[in-house]
Design a protein around this motif. Structure first.
Motif: not given
Length: 316
Positions: A118-122, A130-135, A155-158
């Motif tokens: 998941h980190l790689l996908l982020a 990215q949002y889920n990783v942050g969570n 995620a916000a910047e996108q």
């Protein structure tokens, strides 16, 4: 259940808590959704018993078992609900408010073994991941508010609006990043422009109290009025009561002139900048004030009702 909760969550994200506080409008919406009869009946009964309002007002987090149990016990002990139906009804509206335990549940389902993938996908730019990783970093696998903020910001910047709102909260309260009210206002404004209701609610108070932006009561007035009118135009009697009360307060003391009120119909994105527009000279309009107090009071706003009672006591 998945279909119902998804629909309820979408309603919450689009219209916010006012929809769930307005029993007639919410019931009409549920009846128009063409759900299974048993599901429709359960939701209508729950709404009539105040479940939606209780969840919106009293449940601060999806895992707050204390408040959830209070609502369930009330349904079972006082209103003759079966326990399983009571739990189901409360879960529906808890889901609507917080999402599928929304991203928190999704992130908690990521195991330690799966996390590198998941980190790689982020890293590759998937905003949802990215949002889920942050969570995950905020409340999942390990607590690290700084890494949580990093991924929320990515995620916000996108353009991911949920992340934009959380980034604004992080800046406002100093979670994972140094407190910065200017940047908090920027991200609230960004999310608000995308139509995120919770962010739109923050803009008026920011202008009213000078949070991250120059204090400007006229602009605060416009934002409260815009919120109230937007909801009112969506459906009869569907207004954000607190915003309507605020509009009444401002009309009691001042009315924005015609030029400034055009922003209500055609708001300018340029107005959401740290340097607020110049304050207009404004005059009272008690007829409009009373109108908005009555709108708010009709939805149970106690402050508005007190104002109306005071007016009636004086014989007006």
């Amino acid at each position: 259940m998945a279909e119902i909760t998804t629909i309820l969550r979408q309603v919450y994200l689009q219209y916010g808590e006012p929809m769930f506080a307005n029993t007639p409008v919410l019931k009409n919406l549920i009846q128009d959704l063409s759900l299974d009869e048993s599901d429709t009946n359960l939701l209508i009964r729950a709404i009539d018993c105040g479940v939606a309002i209780q969840v919106m007002d009293n449940v601060p987090a999806p895992n707050n078992s204390t408040q959830i149990d209070i609502i369930v016990n009330h349904l079972v002990s006082n209103l003759m609900w079966s326990e399983d139906k009571a739990i189901q009804a409360v879960e529906y509206f808890t889901y609507a408010k917080f999402g599928d335990r929304s991203t928190s549940e999704a992130s908690s389902n990521i195991t330690i073994e799966e996390f590198p993938e998941h980190l790689l996908l982020a890293e590759e730019g998937d905003v949802v991941v990215q949002y889920n990783v942050g969570n995950c970093y905020e409340q999942g696998l390990t607590s690290n508010p700084y890494k949580a903020f990093h991924w929320y910001l990515r995620a916000a910047e996108q353009g991911y609006v949920l992340a934009q709102f959380i980034v604004a909260q992080c800046y406002e309260h100093g979670k994972g990043i140094e407190q910065n009210k200017l940047k908090a206002f920027h991200w609230y404004s960004t999310a608000a422009e995308e139509g995120y209701v919770d962010a739109q609610r923050m803009i008026g108070p920011c202008y009213e109290h000078g949070i991250g932006v120059e204090k400007n009561l006229t602009e605060a007035f416009n934002r409260y009025l815009q919120l109230a009118l937007n909801y009112y135009l969506l459906a009869a009697q569907q207004g954000y009561a607190k915003a309507q009360y605020k509009v009444g307060c401002y009309y009691s003391n001042a009315k924005a002139d015609k030029k400034s009120l055009t922003k209500i119909i055609k708001p300018s994105k340029k107005s959401d900048t740290p340097s607020s527009p110049p304050t207009k000279k404004i005059t009272p309009n008690y007829t409009e004030a009373l109108h908005w107090y009555m709108q708010a009071a009709s939805q149970g706003n106690e402050d508005a009702q007190k104002v109306i009672d005071s007016i009636c006591a004086k014989g007006f």
